[in-house]
Design a protein around this motif. Structure first.
Motif, PDB file in Angstrom:
ATOM      1  N   SER A 203      28.264  23.054  27.125  1.00  0.00           N
ATOM      2  CA  SER A 203      27.762  24.425  27.051  1.00  0.00           C
ATOM      3  C   SER A 203      26.308  24.397  26.610  1.00  0.00           C
ATOM      4  O   SER A 203      25.909  23.543  25.805  1.00  0.00           O
ATOM      5  CB  SER A 203      28.591  25.251  26.061  1.00  0.00           C
TER       6      SER A 203
ATOM      7  N   SER B 184      27.512  26.040  31.634  1.00  0.00           N
ATOM      8  CA  SER B 184      28.688  25.350  31.106  1.00  0.00           C
ATOM      9  C   SER B 184      29.246  24.406  32.154  1.00  0.00           C
ATOM     10  O   SER B 184      28.981  24.535  33.349  1.00  0.00           O
ATOM     11  CB  SER B 184      29.771  26.359  30.688  1.00  0.00           C
TER      12      SER B 184
ATOM     13  N   ILE C 118      33.043  22.286  33.351  1.00  0.00           N
ATOM     14  CA  ILE C 118      34.486  22.552  33.340  1.00  0.00           C
ATOM     15  C   ILE C 118      35.087  22.178  31.990  1.00  0.00           C
ATOM     16  O   ILE C 118      35.865  22.934  31.397  1.00  0.00           O
ATOM     17  CB  ILE C 118      35.185  21.788  34.475  1.00  0.00           C
TER      18      ILE C 118
ATOM     19  N   GLN D 280      34.346  24.628  29.256  1.00  0.00           N
ATOM     20  CA  GLN D 280      35.216  25.798  29.294  1.00  0.00           C
ATOM     21  C   GLN D 280      36.596  25.471  28.734  1.00  0.00           C
ATOM     22  O   GLN D 280      37.194  26.279  28.009  1.00  0.00           O
ATOM     23  CB  GLN D 280      35.317  26.301  30.734  1.00  0.00           C
TER      24      GLN D 280
ATOM     25  N   LEU E  64      36.582  25.446  24.877  1.00  0.00           N
ATOM     26  CA  LEU E  64      36.663  26.777  24.271  1.00  0.00           C
ATOM     27  C   LEU E  64      38.055  27.383  24.441  1.00  0.00           C
ATOM     28  O   LEU E  64      38.549  28.074  23.546  1.00  0.00           O
ATOM     29  CB  LEU E  64      35.611  27.692  24.899  1.00  0.00           C
ATOM     30  N   GLN E  65      38.701  27.112  25.576  1.00  0.00           N
ATOM     31  CA  GLN E  65      40.055  27.640  25.789  1.00  0.00           C
ATOM     32  C   GLN E  65      41.036  27.045  24.782  1.00  0.00           C
ATOM     33  O   GLN E  65      41.916  27.744  24.278  1.00  0.00           O
ATOM     34  CB  GLN E  65      40.510  27.341  27.218  1.00  0.00           C
TER      35      GLN E  65
END
Length: 685
Positions: free
Chosen positions: A370, A492, A494, A497, A500-501
């Motif tokens: 990110s 960002s 993959i 992301q 963060l998920q």
């Protein structure tokens, strides 16, 4: 009924806010209404009360002596006058009722005691006043019994009422009750009646804190010799990278309609101020406008703390060792850090580090996936290209790619392990290229991930026995693996992301709580130009666009690369301030060389003559001896939402727009009739 005002102690005659009520007659400014004889209280609906409903007290009333949040134990025995909004009462006994009164500063408990021997009855009177009515309260401050005292600001006292006046009675059919926080109305209804929603302490406290922070910012900048200057809101449309709001005007040229554009930011005006030499350091709490889709941290109109400085540095030729700030503009960095440290010291009572850490864009994307990394938790991404079998490693590197992974370790990342397993098992798991290591797949997990089989030929799919050892993988660990270009693009990756998920899911499960310590971070050395910004591509039409804006200067080390056409490798003197994974500010050192600025417009961004004409005045100002300069804009709304601990900027704006950009309160935007459009030379579809 609406009991408006009780201000007399006579048993058979009561002075109302709108007239005099006796046993047989009510006299008002609009005439007299005959009532039943011997009516001693105005406590039931009658034809008179129906006709007079909604009338307010429109005459003299006592001035308040204190606000509702100001009284303390030191005021015991004092006679006070309070004004505010009456809250629903609470029956303590047959003859005692407690009524809270609230204003924007806080809440005070009122004590009403039922009268005896024909004296005026405050309990009955206040009980008949609708909640949320505006009232004046007169009485004496008394200490609460020790067992009833509370730690809140006014929790040690209460006010014994001996008189009250209703200034304006509230409707008994309110859309919702602001005081009922346990049954909060939905957001759409509260947005429609924002003036009621603002009565909630949660929102009024946010506005109070916003005002305090704005004052602190101004104080720091004035101490730093910045000059506050207002710049125009109505400018000319220009291709700076964001959609603009167009404002029609009756001023026309060559019989064609003419339009202003609402300022996306004061970028050009503030640069021209510095170019003028008349202003050395500028700032403004600026209103900005962008016609973009709404989000929880974005709306069509927003506020930024905007600043610009003359004679900022252009980097250093000396190798950077302890600090990674290799670009220019360290003067801007110094001022911003002083502002932020002052805010957190005075508002949050938190002492921030002397210096905020710095990451380059390349490092932020590689470690966290990110360009605005949340560093409150670990889970860093690893480049494992060199750990692959040699044939796979050569194939990946030959394509200019890397293979990287994100590992959630059962032994080290306990708060995240269940969230990681749940995420892998979810419906979207096939997109996330993840797997949980088990006894069965321990030796061949790499090629149990479907995406990996698509990257390499079947003859290459042999897992190196040392891979698990090099990655320190154990049974129960979860791992995601992806392949991407070595040079990161956009905001960002993959795996960024996924990272963060995992954290969000662990938080929602109650297994991970982010630290309350603020994590500030500078991100620098962004690519100066990009093809990876969907928001800007509608203007670029496949051409290069500026990652920040077209006035951002390249790093001096990359100037030759820019002029030789190696555009993708050019880094900009652009810096973003990130807090807890949220970008709260961005700025840059500007191009002050007119030849360089013209080259960027014409040869890199490939603007046509009409597009370049929007910047003619800026180019000419640069030719008139403009100094090196740079600045930054801090997103005031985002900053305040973090300070107020709310996920939406709408909670820190007095009259916000919805996520769709509409305003349910003022009913905007709205169509305009054809006659008005005709005056502006606009034809309706």
């Amino acid at each position: 009924m609406r009991f408006l005002s009780l201000v007399s102690s006579a048993p058979r005659t009561t002075q109302l806010a709108y007239g005099t009520y006796s046993s047989s007659k009510l006299t008002t400014s609009s005439g007299s209404l005959r009532l039943k004889a011997n009516t001693r209280t105005f406590c039931s609906y009658s034809r008179a009360s129906e006709e007079l409903r909604g009338l307010a007290h429109c005459g003299p009333y006592p001035s308040r002596t204190h606000t509702c949040g100001a009284l303390t134990a030191a005021d015991a025995g004092s006679r006070v006058v309070l004004t505010g909004w009456l809250q629903p009462g609470r029956q303590a006994s047959k003859n005692v009722v407690f009524f809270p009164i609230r204003d924007s500063t806080g809440t005070t408990q009122l004590l009403a005691i039922r009268a005896r021997d024909g004296a005026k009855d405050v309990v009955s009177g206040l009980s008949d006043v609708p909640p949320e009515s505006t009232v004046v309260i007169e009485g004496e401050v008394t200490l609460r019994p020790a067992k009833s005292q509370r730690p809140d600001p006014t929790g040690q006292i209460e006010v014994l009422i001996d008189n009250f006046t209703v200034l304006n009675a509230a409707d008994r059919n309110m859309p919702f009750m602001p005081s009922d926080t346990e049954n909060l109305a939905n957001e759409d209804l509260r947005a429609r009646y924002r003036y009621l929603d603002l009565r909630r302490p949660a929102l009024s406290d946010n506005l109070r804190k916003r005002s305090k922070v704005a004052q602190l910012v101004r104080s720091v900048l004035h101490d730093e010799d910045f000059l506050e200057v207002e710049t125009p809101l109505l400018l000319k449309s220009s291709p700076e990278g964001a959609r603009e709001f167009i404002v029609p005007t009756r001023i026309s040229s060559d019989s064609e309609p003419s339009f202003y554009a609402l300022s996306q930011s004061p970028q050009q005006p503030k640069q021209l101020l510095i170019c003028s030499g008349g202003v050395d350091k500028y700032f403004q709490v600026a209103k900005c406008f962008r016609d973009e889709d709404g989000r929880k941290d974005r709306q069509p109109e927003f506020t930024q703390i905007d600043m610009e400085m003359a004679f900022v540095s252009w980097g250093t030729k000396e190798p950077v060792t302890t600090d990674k700030w290799r670009i220019g503009g360290h003067e801007v960095r110094d001022v911003v850090e002083r502002i932020v440290k002052r805010i957190w010291r005075d508002v949050e009572r938190i002492t921030l580090p002397e210096r905020f850490p710095v990451l380059t864009y390349q490092e932020a994307m590689s470690r966290y996936g990110s360009d605005k990394p949340d560093t409150r938790f670990g889970l860093e991404i690893l480049d494992i290209t060199h750990l692959l079998p040699s044939t796979l490693c050569e194939a990946v590197e030959g394509d200019g790619d890397i293979v990287e992974c994100l590992i959630v370790r059962r032994s080290e990342d306990t708060p995240f392990i269940c969230a990681a397993e749940e995420l892998i098992q979810s419906d979207a798991s096939h997109k996330l290229t993840g797997i949980t290591i088990t006894q069965d797949n321990h030796s061949n997990w790499l090629f149990n991930i479907p995406a990996v089989g698509q990257w390499f030929s079947p003859t290459d799919v042999i897992q190196d026995p040392k891979l698990n050892q090099n990655l320190r993988l154990d049974i129960g660990d979860s791992i995601w693996i992806t392949r991407r270009k070595r040079a990161p693009e956009g905001g960002s990756t993959i795996l960024g992301q996924v990272r963060l998920q995992v954290a969000d899911k662990a938080h929602s499960r109650g297994e991970y709580t982010p630290t309350t310590t603020p994590h500030f971070l500078w991100v620098t050395e962004f690519p100066l130009f990009t093809h990876a910004d969907e928001d800007k591509d509608f203007l670029a039409h496949g051409r290069w666009s500026s990652s920040h804006h077209p006035f951002t200067a390249p790093m001096w080390q990359d100037i030759e690369a820019m002029y030789s056409g190696r555009i993708a490798s050019v880094r900009g003197q652009h810096y973003d301030l990130v807090l807890n994974g949220v970008e709260i500010g961005g700025g840059s050192v500007r191009v002050h060389d007119p030849v360089m600025q013209e080259y960027i417009f014409s040869n890199v961004l490939q603007l046509d003559d009409k597009e370049k004409a929007s910047f003619d005045h800026l180019l000419h100002a640069l030719k008139c001896g403009a100094p090196p300069h740079g600045g930054i804009a801090l997103g005031f709304d985002r900053l305040m939402s973090i300070l107020c601990k709310t996920p939406s900027i709408r909670d820190v704006i007095a009259f916000p727009k919805t996520s769709a950009g509409t305003d349910p309160l003022f009913k905007s935007p709205a169509p305009v009739n054809k006659e008005v459009l005709y005056q502006y030379g606009i034809q309706a579809r």
